[in-house]
Write a protein that holds these residues in place. Structure first.
Motif, PDB file in Angstrom:
ATOM      1  N   SER A   1       0.834  -1.215   0.000  1.00 55.26           N
ATOM      2  CA  SER A   1       0.000   0.000   0.000  1.00 55.26           C
ATOM      3  C   SER A   1       0.862   1.256   0.000  1.00 55.26           C
ATOM      4  O   SER A   1       0.429   2.319  -0.443  1.00 55.26           O
ATOM      5  CB  SER A   1      -0.935   0.005   1.217  1.00 55.26           C
ATOM      6  N   SER A   2       2.091   1.117   0.475  1.00 57.80           N
ATOM      7  CA  SER A   2       3.017   2.259   0.466  1.00 57.80           C
ATOM      8  C   SER A   2       3.830   2.322  -0.824  1.00 57.80           C
ATOM      9  O   SER A   2       3.825   3.338  -1.523  1.00 57.80           O
ATOM     10  CB  SER A   2       3.960   2.169   1.668  1.00 57.80           C
ATOM     11  N   ILE A   3       4.506   1.232  -1.163  1.00 60.34           N
ATOM     12  CA  ILE A   3       5.470   1.316  -2.262  1.00 60.34           C
ATOM     13  C   ILE A   3       4.824   1.332  -3.644  1.00 60.34           C
ATOM     14  O   ILE A   3       5.421   1.831  -4.596  1.00 60.34           O
ATOM     15  CB  ILE A   3       6.534   0.194  -2.181  1.00 60.34           C
ATOM     16  N   THR A   4       3.598   0.810  -3.786  1.00 56.28           N
ATOM     17  CA  THR A   4       2.962   0.835  -5.115  1.00 56.28           C
ATOM     18  C   THR A   4       2.600   2.252  -5.546  1.00 56.28           C
ATOM     19  O   THR A   4       2.499   2.544  -6.739  1.00 56.28           O
ATOM     20  CB  THR A   4       1.690  -0.040  -5.141  1.00 56.28           C
TER      21      THR A   4
ATOM     22  N   PHE B   1      10.562  13.043  11.691  1.00 64.15           N
ATOM     23  CA  PHE B   1       9.698  11.877  11.522  1.00 64.15           C
ATOM     24  C   PHE B   1      10.519  10.605  11.308  1.00 64.15           C
ATOM     25  O   PHE B   1      10.293   9.576  11.954  1.00 64.15           O
ATOM     26  CB  PHE B   1       8.742  12.080  10.342  1.00 64.15           C
ATOM     27  N   ILE B   2      11.470  10.688  10.378  1.00 64.29           N
ATOM     28  CA  ILE B   2      12.287   9.511  10.065  1.00 64.29           C
ATOM     29  C   ILE B   2      13.107   9.082  11.282  1.00 64.29           C
ATOM     30  O   ILE B   2      13.209   7.882  11.583  1.00 64.29           O
ATOM     31  CB  ILE B   2      13.202   9.803   8.861  1.00 64.29           C
TER      32      ILE B   2
ATOM     33  N   ALA C   1       9.341  13.666  -0.155  1.00 62.16           N
ATOM     34  CA  ALA C   1       9.524  13.702   1.300  1.00 62.16           C
ATOM     35  C   ALA C   1       8.555  12.744   1.969  1.00 62.16           C
ATOM     36  O   ALA C   1       8.913  12.011   2.910  1.00 62.16           O
ATOM     37  CB  ALA C   1       9.290  15.121   1.809  1.00 62.16           C
ATOM     38  N   PHE C   2       7.322  12.704   1.464  1.00 61.34           N
ATOM     39  CA  PHE C   2       6.331  11.788   2.024  1.00 61.34           C
ATOM     40  C   PHE C   2       6.647  10.341   1.640  1.00 61.34           C
ATOM     41  O   PHE C   2       6.347   9.410   2.385  1.00 61.34           O
ATOM     42  CB  PHE C   2       4.924  12.175   1.549  1.00 61.34           C
TER      43      PHE C   2
ATOM     44  N   SER D   1       6.918   7.503   4.377  1.00 57.83           N
ATOM     45  CA  SER D   1       6.072   6.317   4.270  1.00 57.83           C
ATOM     46  C   SER D   1       6.909   5.043   4.237  1.00 57.83           C
ATOM     47  O   SER D   1       6.530   4.024   4.820  1.00 57.83           O
ATOM     48  CB  SER D   1       5.208   6.398   3.000  1.00 57.83           C
ATOM     49  N   PHE D   2       8.048   5.113   3.555  1.00 57.15           N
ATOM     50  CA  PHE D   2       8.943   3.944   3.504  1.00 57.15           C
ATOM     51  C   PHE D   2       9.358   3.528   4.911  1.00 57.15           C
ATOM     52  O   PHE D   2       9.325   2.362   5.265  1.00 57.15           O
ATOM     53  CB  PHE D   2      10.180   4.259   2.672  1.00 57.15           C
ATOM     54  N   VAL D   3       9.720   4.517   5.721  1.00 51.86           N
ATOM     55  CA  VAL D   3      10.179   4.217   7.078  1.00 51.86           C
ATOM     56  C   VAL D   3       9.030   3.719   7.945  1.00 51.86           C
ATOM     57  O   VAL D   3       9.150   2.713   8.648  1.00 51.86           O
ATOM     58  CB  VAL D   3      10.831   5.459   7.714  1.00 51.86           C
ATOM     59  N   SER D   4       7.884   4.436   7.904  1.00 51.01           N
ATOM     60  CA  SER D   4       6.788   4.127   8.823  1.00 51.01           C
ATOM     61  C   SER D   4       5.990   2.895   8.425  1.00 51.01           C
ATOM     62  O   SER D   4       5.523   2.151   9.290  1.00 51.01           O
ATOM     63  CB  SER D   4       5.835   5.321   8.928  1.00 51.01           C
TER      64      SER D   4
END
Length: 427
Positions: free
Chosen positions: A60-63, A371-372, A228-229, A233-236
């Motif tokens: 859901s994040s990387i696509t 955030f990261i 940036a998002f 998103s990758f991290v979270s």
């Protein structure tokens, strides 16, 4: 029925009441479905289902290259500025096409490896290939969801969520009876297709008001802003779910697949009541925090959110703890090893809620480094404590790690948020 005045005047409480109805219905359906799963596929099957759900969260994040929170933020800011929205969705189009093509190819051609890594067997290669085919629907669903969240259209959001969940649950039950664990995994893989169809049916008119599909261009005018998002998103999302997959594998290898299933069942119960808070963050907290530019304004809103949400969650969690044996017997009959996990999971989730409200300030203000940093610290604490405590405490060590992690994280995030406003005042 007339809504009480103290609710109607509080947007967060109005969202809470609407989502409360949806969550209640979801919980009833979920109890029925999870009980069926527990009885038919057992602890080991629950472990496999947990693995696929974690993979789905990663996808859901990387696509869509993690643009969800960016879409929420910029739709909230630019909903009355069509040219800016056009730039946003053109950039989003490029991101989703790239993410979908790359992810789909990797899943399809690496299906055998992923099946063995996730499920300990190549028997589920077909399921991974099915997920690869469904990848475009995963990215579309995520972007459309971001639009609705950005508009804070909580009633439509609740309707879409409820209908999608009911249809997905029906499909899961049908395929479970037809093909046991393989059928259940197939149903989970197909869920994004159902979600997109329901969205198009219910909210396409709303989408057309803000997304001029015919005027979308293959360009990235907001590329830097959305990247940036992507990173956040990758991290979270990606790293979090990867670590969950790895911890399940660790439990399965060092203890047993049944133990991994016990922890997965506990996290599933947790995620069911935390879903409610997730909707609040994207529908209310991010848009609200994005519009606040003073420390006093932030503190006022923060205290308002805490006074609204924490007592509700606290009472709910106390009730869950008191009736934990009943909850286990109702949802996961025979999973008696789950009982000692509740106190640590519930305590951790309560502190987590307080920390997450603060963390969403980083998303609202696009404080990427903060955030990261906090997400990596959070994941490192969880992974380190889980691997250390599981040696002496078994599965319970993982939920103890969950609690310790959020106690430490809360104070770290609190310090960073107040440092941000102090620096803002100085500048």
């Amino acid at each position: 029925m007339k809504v009480p005045e103290f609710i109607s005047k509080n947007l967060l409480l109005k969202m809470t009441s609407v989502n409360g109805v949806v969550i209640s219905i979801r919980l009833i359906i979920s109890v029925f479905v999870q009980r069926l799963l527990a009885e038919i596929v057992g602890e080991a099957g629950i472990y496999k289902i947990g693995q696929l759900r974690s993979l789905s969260q990663i996808l859901s994040s990387i696509t869509s290259l993690g643009v969800f929170n960016g879409v929420v933020k910029y739709v909230a800011e630019y909903k009355d500025e069509k040219p800016q929205l056009q730039k946003l969705f053109s950039t989003t189009l490029v991101f989703t096409i790239f993410g979908t093509v790359v992810t789909g190819a990797l899943l399809f051609f690496g299906a055998d490896f992923l099946s063995t890594y996730l499920f300990g067997s190549s028997d589920f290669t077909f399921v991974v290939k099915l997920v690869a085919v469904v990848v475009p629907f995963i990215s579309i669903q995520r972007v459309f969801n971001g639009v609705i969240n950005g508009l804070s259209n909580y009633k439509k959001f609740a309707t879409v969520e409820l209908i999608s969940y009911i249809l997905s649950a029906c499909l899961l039950v049908y395929l479970l009876y037809q093909n046991n664990i393989t059928g259940a995994l197939m149903a989970i893989a197909l869920t994004p297709v159902i979600q997109v169809v329901v969205m198009l049916f219910l909210i396409f008119k709303i989408l057309k008001e803000y997304v001029q599909f015919k005027k979308l261009t293959f360009s990235t005018p907001l590329g830097k802003s959305l990247l940036a998002f992507t990173l956040m998103s990758f991290v979270s999302t990606v790293l979090l779910n990867y670590i969950e997959i790895d911890i399940r594998n660790m439990l399965a290898n060092s203890l047993s697949e049944d133990d991994a299933g016990i922890w997965t069942g506990m996290t599933f119960i947790s995620k069911n009541y935390m879903v409610f808070s997730g909707a609040m963050f994207t529908l209310y907290v991010i848009p609200k925090f994005a519009s606040i530019n003073s420390k006093s304004g932030f503190l006022k809103e923060l205290l308002s959110i805490y006074k609204t949400l924490l007592p509700l969650f606290g009472i709910g969690m106390i009730l869950i703890f008191i009736f934990r044996d009943f909850v286990i017997e109702l949802i996961y009959p025979g999973f008696t090893e789950m009982a000692p996990l509740f106190k640590w999971q519930l305590l951790g989730d309560f502190v987590r809620l307080g920390a997450l409200v603060l963390i969403h300030q980083f998303l609202a203000k696009k404080l990427v480094r903060n955030f990261i940093f906090t997400e990596i610290v959070s994941l490192a604490l969880f992974y380190g404590f889980a691997n250390y405590l599981v040696i002496d405490y078994g599965v319970e060590g993982v939920v103890m790690a969950h609690f310790i992690r959020y106690i430490l994280l809360f104070f770290i995030v609190l310090f960073l948020v107040f440092r941000y406003y102090n620096n803002l005042k100085k500048s």
